[in-house]
Enzyme design. Structure first.
Site, short mmCIF file in Angstrom:
data_model
loop_
_atom_site.label_atom_id
_atom_site.label_comp_id
_atom_site.label_asym_id
_atom_site.label_seq_id
_atom_site.Cartn_x
_atom_site.Cartn_y
_atom_site.Cartn_z
N ASP A 100 0.82 -1.22 0.00
CA ASP A 100 0.00 0.00 0.00
C ASP A 100 0.85 1.26 0.00
OD1 ASP A 100 -2.59 1.50 0.47
OD2 ASP A 100 -1.52 2.02 2.31
N ARG A 152 2.41 6.48 -1.84
CA ARG A 152 3.41 7.52 -1.68
C ARG A 152 4.69 7.30 -2.48
NH1 ARG A 152 2.90 10.81 2.74
NH2 ARG A 152 4.45 12.03 1.59
N HIS A 177 11.48 -8.79 4.57
CA HIS A 177 12.44 -7.73 4.22
C HIS A 177 13.86 -8.27 4.13
CE1 HIS A 177 9.69 -4.20 5.72
NE2 HIS A 177 9.18 -4.87 4.70
N LYS A 225 11.21 -0.15 6.16
CA LYS A 225 11.57 -0.42 7.55
C LYS A 225 10.65 -1.50 8.12
CE LYS A 225 7.73 1.31 8.98
NZ LYS A 225 6.74 0.46 9.70
N TYR A 267 -3.41 9.24 18.03
CA TYR A 267 -2.26 9.43 17.14
C TYR A 267 -1.26 10.41 17.74
CZ TYR A 267 0.52 10.58 13.03
OH TYR A 267 1.55 10.78 12.17
#
Length: 330
Positions: A14, A19, A79, A97, A235
């Site tokens: 996603d 982005r 990863h 990350k 948040y």
């Protein structure tokens, strides 16, 4: 003009769609050459939308001679394995990350990249935003005096059921998802000699992952960092640096929107100064840095060794956080 870096995408996550790939289209020094996903139809859809050629498998993408580097955008547990395969295939690697879930894997990957003469970069965008340069300048000026303490937090609200963050087999849990951000901020602000003095992880027995945590980190000179993270919170994306002569703090520091002009609040004595940082897209910034590092690593040596050292130590801190949390929980 030198030819742009030809980038291959491993995994159609996603974050890549929202982005990274739109930012890549705006980055002069790089271009999307190929796309691979577990589902070939998804790879074809990404290629139709963002460019490049759809590829039948990850292995096939790594074998392509027209791919100079890969961007690994897979679930967390994949990863390190796929970064390793990409390095073995002679590709430079930009990996989401965390690069690795433990210190041993991180050390092995950087050793491999060093032997092969390849760039390996963990994708912490916030480190490449102008905010970090502003903060570094303030710290270097001595306006805060001697840095005594750092506080940092990255917390997000609960995710929908079925979110990969709740899947332990995919590397779910708050520590690996958002805990690495305040840990990385502490390393940048206090140095890579930090150790874990204590830690707590709150586990969800039903899902089998940690939902939140906190840690106390210590530097050799006695400075400390108190960091917290979680995905069952209001948040917060923030850090604060307190020195002997002043304090600075930044909000929305890890996930800065491209049109947001961050404010660095500087407090010295009774005075409060707001330093506005120009808006920029830190996804574009990290892609430009990666492309420049591949094109001429000598031009970016001042940045790469620090980033490498931080990534290695960050993975080691993950090990220490888990051990410290086990001592608390029994």
């Amino acid at each position: 003009m030198p030819a742009p870096l030809r980038l291959g995408l491993l995994g159609c996550g996603d974050i890549a769609a929202r982005r990274t790939l739109p930012a890549l289209a705006r980055t002069p020094g790089a271009a999307l050459a190929a796309v691979a996903a577990r589902d070939p139809a998804r790879a074809a859809a990404f290629a139709a939308r963002f460019g490049g050629e759809p590829t039948a498998s990850y292995e096939e993408l790594l074998a392509r001679p027209d791919v100079d580097a890969v961007y690994v955008c897979l679930p967390t547990m994949l990863h390190a394995p796929w970064a390793e395969r990409a390095l073995e295939a002679g590709k430079h690697v930009l990996v989401e990350k965390p690069l690795a879930t433990n210190g041993a894997d991180a050390r092995r990957l950087f050793a491999l990249a060093g032997r092969r003469g390849l760039v390996l970069l963990e994708n912490f965008m916030f480190l490449h935003h102008a905010t970090q340069r502003t903060v570094a300048g303030l710290l270097g000026s001595g306006v805060l005096g001697t840095v005594r303490a750092v506080s940092a937090a990255f917390t997000i609200p609960p995710r929908p059921e079925g979110d990969t963050r709740y899947d332990p087999a995919l590397g779910g849990g708050a520590l690996l998802d958002n805990g690495v951000y305040p840990l990385r901020a502490a390393l940048r602000l206090l140095g890579t000699d930090l150790t874990v003095a204590g830690a707590v992880l709150r586990h969800d027995a039903r899902r089998g992952v940690d939902l939140s945590g906190s840690a106390l980190l210590a530097a050799p000179d006695g400075a400390t960092a108190q960091v917290r993270w979680g995905m069952e919170h209001h948040y917060r994306s923030w850090y604060e640096v307190q020195g002997s002569a002043g304090t600075l703090s930044v909000e929305h520091v890890y996930t800065t929107a491209p049109d947001h002009s961050p404010a660095v609040l500087l407090r010295t004595g009774t005075e409060v100064t707001e330093l506005r940082v120009p808006a920029e897209d830190h996804f574009e910034a990290v892609l430009a840095f990666f492309a420049a590092a591949v094109a001429s690593r000598a031009a970016t040596r001042s940045g790469l060794p620090l980033l490498d050292a931080e990534s290695r130590r960050q993975a080691g801190l993950l090990d220490e956080v888990r051990r410290a949390a086990l001592r608390v929980s029994g």
